[in-house]
Design a protein around this motif. Structure first.
Motif, PDB file in Angstrom:
ATOM      1  N   VAL A  25       0.844  -1.139  -0.043  1.00  0.00           N
ATOM      2  CA  VAL A  25       0.042   0.185  -0.067  1.00  0.00           C
ATOM      3  C   VAL A  25       0.912   1.164   0.013  1.00  0.00           C
ATOM      4  CG1 VAL A  25      -1.684   1.433   1.477  1.00  0.00           C
ATOM      5  CG2 VAL A  25      -1.911  -1.020   1.023  1.00  0.00           C
ATOM      6  N   GLY A  26       0.614   2.300  -0.953  1.00  0.00           N
ATOM      7  CA  GLY A  26       1.242   3.315  -1.110  1.00  0.00           C
ATOM      8  C   GLY A  26       2.677   3.427  -2.030  1.00  0.00           C
ATOM      9  N   GLU A  27       2.869   2.215  -2.414  1.00  0.00           N
ATOM     10  CA  GLU A  27       3.705   2.020  -3.607  1.00  0.00           C
ATOM     11  C   GLU A  27       3.294   2.108  -4.949  1.00  0.00           C
ATOM     12  OE1 GLU A  27       7.460  -0.499  -1.625  1.00  0.00           O
ATOM     13  OE2 GLU A  27       5.777  -1.740  -2.638  1.00  0.00           O
ATOM     14  N   ILE A  28       4.196   2.657  -5.868  1.00  0.00           N
ATOM     15  CA  ILE A  28       3.520   2.541  -7.332  1.00  0.00           C
ATOM     16  C   ILE A  28       4.731   2.071  -8.136  1.00  0.00           C
ATOM     17  CG2 ILE A  28       2.031   4.341  -7.204  1.00  0.00           C
ATOM     18  CD1 ILE A  28       3.641   6.271  -8.704  1.00  0.00           C
ATOM     19  N   MET A  29       4.541   1.672  -9.292  1.00  0.00           N
ATOM     20  CA  MET A  29       5.735   1.080 -10.097  1.00  0.00           C
ATOM     21  C   MET A  29       5.385   1.748 -11.233  1.00  0.00           C
ATOM     22  SD  MET A  29       6.398  -0.593 -13.114  1.00  0.00           S
ATOM     23  CE  MET A  29       4.853  -1.540 -13.630  1.00  0.00           C
ATOM     24  N   VAL A  30       6.382   2.432 -11.978  1.00  0.00           N
ATOM     25  CA  VAL A  30       6.074   3.198 -13.090  1.00  0.00           C
ATOM     26  C   VAL A  30       7.480   2.905 -14.033  1.00  0.00           C
ATOM     27  CG1 VAL A  30       6.903   5.366 -12.221  1.00  0.00           C
ATOM     28  CG2 VAL A  30       5.423   5.426 -14.456  1.00  0.00           C
ATOM     29  N   ALA A  31       7.259   3.067 -15.325  1.00  0.00           N
ATOM     30  CA  ALA A  31       8.635   2.921 -16.145  1.00  0.00           C
ATOM     31  C   ALA A  31       8.108   3.252 -17.742  1.00  0.00           C
ATOM     32  CB  ALA A  31       9.015   1.197 -16.204  1.00  0.00           C
ATOM     33  N   SER A  32       9.031   3.781 -18.402  1.00  0.00           N
ATOM     34  CA  SER A  32       8.700   4.238 -19.522  1.00  0.00           C
ATOM     35  C   SER A  32       8.946   2.947 -20.583  1.00  0.00           C
ATOM     36  CB  SER A  32       9.704   5.423 -20.031  1.00  0.00           C
ATOM     37  OG  SER A  32      10.994   4.868 -20.144  1.00  0.00           O
ATOM     38  N   GLY A  33       8.342   3.235 -21.856  1.00  0.00           N
ATOM     39  CA  GLY A  33       8.351   2.033 -22.832  1.00  0.00           C
ATOM     40  C   GLY A  33       7.038   1.123 -22.833  1.00  0.00           C
ATOM     41  N   THR A  34       7.232  -0.070 -23.115  1.00  0.00           N
ATOM     42  CA  THR A  34       6.151  -0.930 -23.385  1.00  0.00           C
ATOM     43  C   THR A  34       6.054  -1.916 -21.916  1.00  0.00           C
ATOM     44  OG1 THR A  34       6.618  -1.323 -25.873  1.00  0.00           O
ATOM     45  CG2 THR A  34       5.155  -2.994 -24.413  1.00  0.00           C
ATOM     46  N   ILE A  35       4.981  -1.638 -21.349  1.00  0.00           N
ATOM     47  CA  ILE A  35       5.058  -2.289 -19.881  1.00  0.00           C
ATOM     48  C   ILE A  35       3.999  -3.316 -19.837  1.00  0.00           C
ATOM     49  CG2 ILE A  35       5.822  -0.185 -18.658  1.00  0.00           C
ATOM     50  CD1 ILE A  35       3.127   0.200 -17.565  1.00  0.00           C
ATOM     51  N   THR A  36       2.984  -3.622 -20.655  1.00  0.00           N
ATOM     52  CA  THR A  36       2.155  -4.607 -20.715  1.00  0.00           C
ATOM     53  C   THR A  36       1.848  -4.996 -22.092  1.00  0.00           C
ATOM     54  OG1 THR A  36       0.107  -3.289 -21.031  1.00  0.00           O
ATOM     55  CG2 THR A  36       0.603  -3.565 -18.738  1.00  0.00           C
ATOM     56  N   ALA A  37       1.553  -6.361 -22.124  1.00  0.00           N
ATOM     57  CA  ALA A  37       1.403  -6.921 -23.278  1.00  0.00           C
ATOM     58  C   ALA A  37       0.184  -6.937 -24.058  1.00  0.00           C
ATOM     59  CB  ALA A  37       1.764  -8.519 -23.378  1.00  0.00           C
ATOM     60  N   GLN A  38      -0.002  -7.069 -25.283  1.00  0.00           N
ATOM     61  CA  GLN A  38      -1.247  -6.917 -25.997  1.00  0.00           C
ATOM     62  C   GLN A  38      -1.944  -8.371 -25.459  1.00  0.00           C
ATOM     63  OE1 GLN A  38      -1.948  -5.489 -29.827  1.00  0.00           O
ATOM     64  NE2 GLN A  38      -3.727  -6.691 -30.109  1.00  0.00           N
ATOM     65  N   SER A  39      -3.306  -8.444 -25.380  1.00  0.00           N
ATOM     66  CA  SER A  39      -3.856  -9.619 -25.094  1.00  0.00           C
ATOM     67  C   SER A  39      -5.124 -10.096 -25.751  1.00  0.00           C
ATOM     68  CB  SER A  39      -4.665  -9.623 -23.531  1.00  0.00           C
ATOM     69  OG  SER A  39      -5.153 -10.546 -23.071  1.00  0.00           O
ATOM     70  N   ASP A  40      -5.102 -11.043 -26.827  1.00  0.00           N
ATOM     71  CA  ASP A  40      -5.995 -11.312 -27.481  1.00  0.00           C
ATOM     72  C   ASP A  40      -6.566 -12.701 -27.205  1.00  0.00           C
ATOM     73  OD1 ASP A  40      -5.541  -9.426 -29.705  1.00  0.00           O
ATOM     74  OD2 ASP A  40      -3.479 -10.386 -30.069  1.00  0.00           O
ATOM     75  N   GLY A  41      -7.611 -13.031 -27.539  1.00  0.00           N
ATOM     76  CA  GLY A  41      -8.279 -14.354 -27.058  1.00  0.00           C
ATOM     77  C   GLY A  41      -8.385 -15.173 -28.381  1.00  0.00           C
ATOM     78  N   PHE A  42      -8.404 -16.489 -28.240  1.00  0.00           N
ATOM     79  CA  PHE A  42      -8.703 -17.460 -29.118  1.00  0.00           C
ATOM     80  C   PHE A  42      -9.814 -18.463 -28.826  1.00  0.00           C
ATOM     81  CE2 PHE A  42      -4.523 -18.915 -27.846  1.00  0.00           C
ATOM     82  CZ  PHE A  42      -4.974 -20.524 -28.026  1.00  0.00           C
ATOM     83  N   THR A  43     -10.432 -18.890 -29.891  1.00  0.00           N
ATOM     84  CA  THR A  43     -11.099 -20.218 -29.797  1.00  0.00           C
ATOM     85  C   THR A  43     -10.860 -21.043 -30.906  1.00  0.00           C
ATOM     86  OG1 THR A  43     -13.227 -19.044 -28.482  1.00  0.00           O
ATOM     87  CG2 THR A  43     -13.559 -21.131 -29.522  1.00  0.00           C
TER      88      THR A  43
END
Length: 179
Positions: A40-58
């Motif tokens: 609690v009270g902490e944050i994480m921050v970074a420049s650039g790509t930080i999360t992936a694209q998420s696609d679903g499939f069936t």
């Protein structure tokens, strides 16, 4: 503006907000995502790509059902699905450069109706996580290629459906320094 995104995991809440004009006049966005990995009270921050694209499939596998005592008259969707699952696991481990983070997950499989009946169909549900468009395209093409090859090998029909998800989050240097 302070915005609270509805339906982040299901329903595409951000797309609804954008279409409704909630971001009109906005020049930068600072978003927060809750996670248990920080105190609690902490944050994480970074420049650039930080999360992936998420696609679903069936993936739908169509074979030909039959009685367990007469497998030669059937095309077992469970066997075809097992081979397809193993093949898909090589997409990232053998076709993607390890320096380009990506993941293919099959999280749910549905097939069969009884222990002594050869299943005529099976359905796989999964997700693709990628950081780069080229890697995403390779994985999608790989799913389609493997589906066709495994289907041809076992005389089954395999259909791959991709559901495009959100693109990756890419933080700019300026806004990262402000945060």
């Amino acid at each position: 503006k302070v915005l609270f995104q509805p339906a982040e995991e299901r329903g595409g809440g951000a797309r609804v907000m954008i279409k409704s004009g909630a971001l009109a006049g906005v020049k930068a966005i600072f978003g927060g995502h809750l996670t248990r990995h920080y105190r609690v009270g902490e944050i994480m921050v970074a420049s650039g790509t930080i999360t992936a694209q998420s696609d679903g499939f069936t993936i739908r596998v169509q074979g030909r059902g039959g009685h367990g005592a007469r497998p030669h008259e059937a095309v077992d969707a469970v066997v075809v699905t097992g081979l397809l699952i193993m093949a898909i696991q090589t997409l990232v481990s053998r076709e993607i450069n390890p320096a380009h983070p990506s993941v293919v997950t099959i999280g749910k499989v549905e097939a069969g109706s009884a222990g002594n009946v050869i299943a005529d169909s099976a359905t796989l549900f999964g997700s693709i996580r990628t950081m780069e468009p080229e890697v995403r395209n390779h994985i999608i093409q790989g799913l389609q290629r493997m589906g066709k090859a495994v289907g041809d090998l076992h005389n089954a029909s395999i259909a791959v459906e991709i559901r495009e998800g959100y693109p990756p989050v890419i933080n700019t240097v300026r806004e990262t320094e402000i945060a």
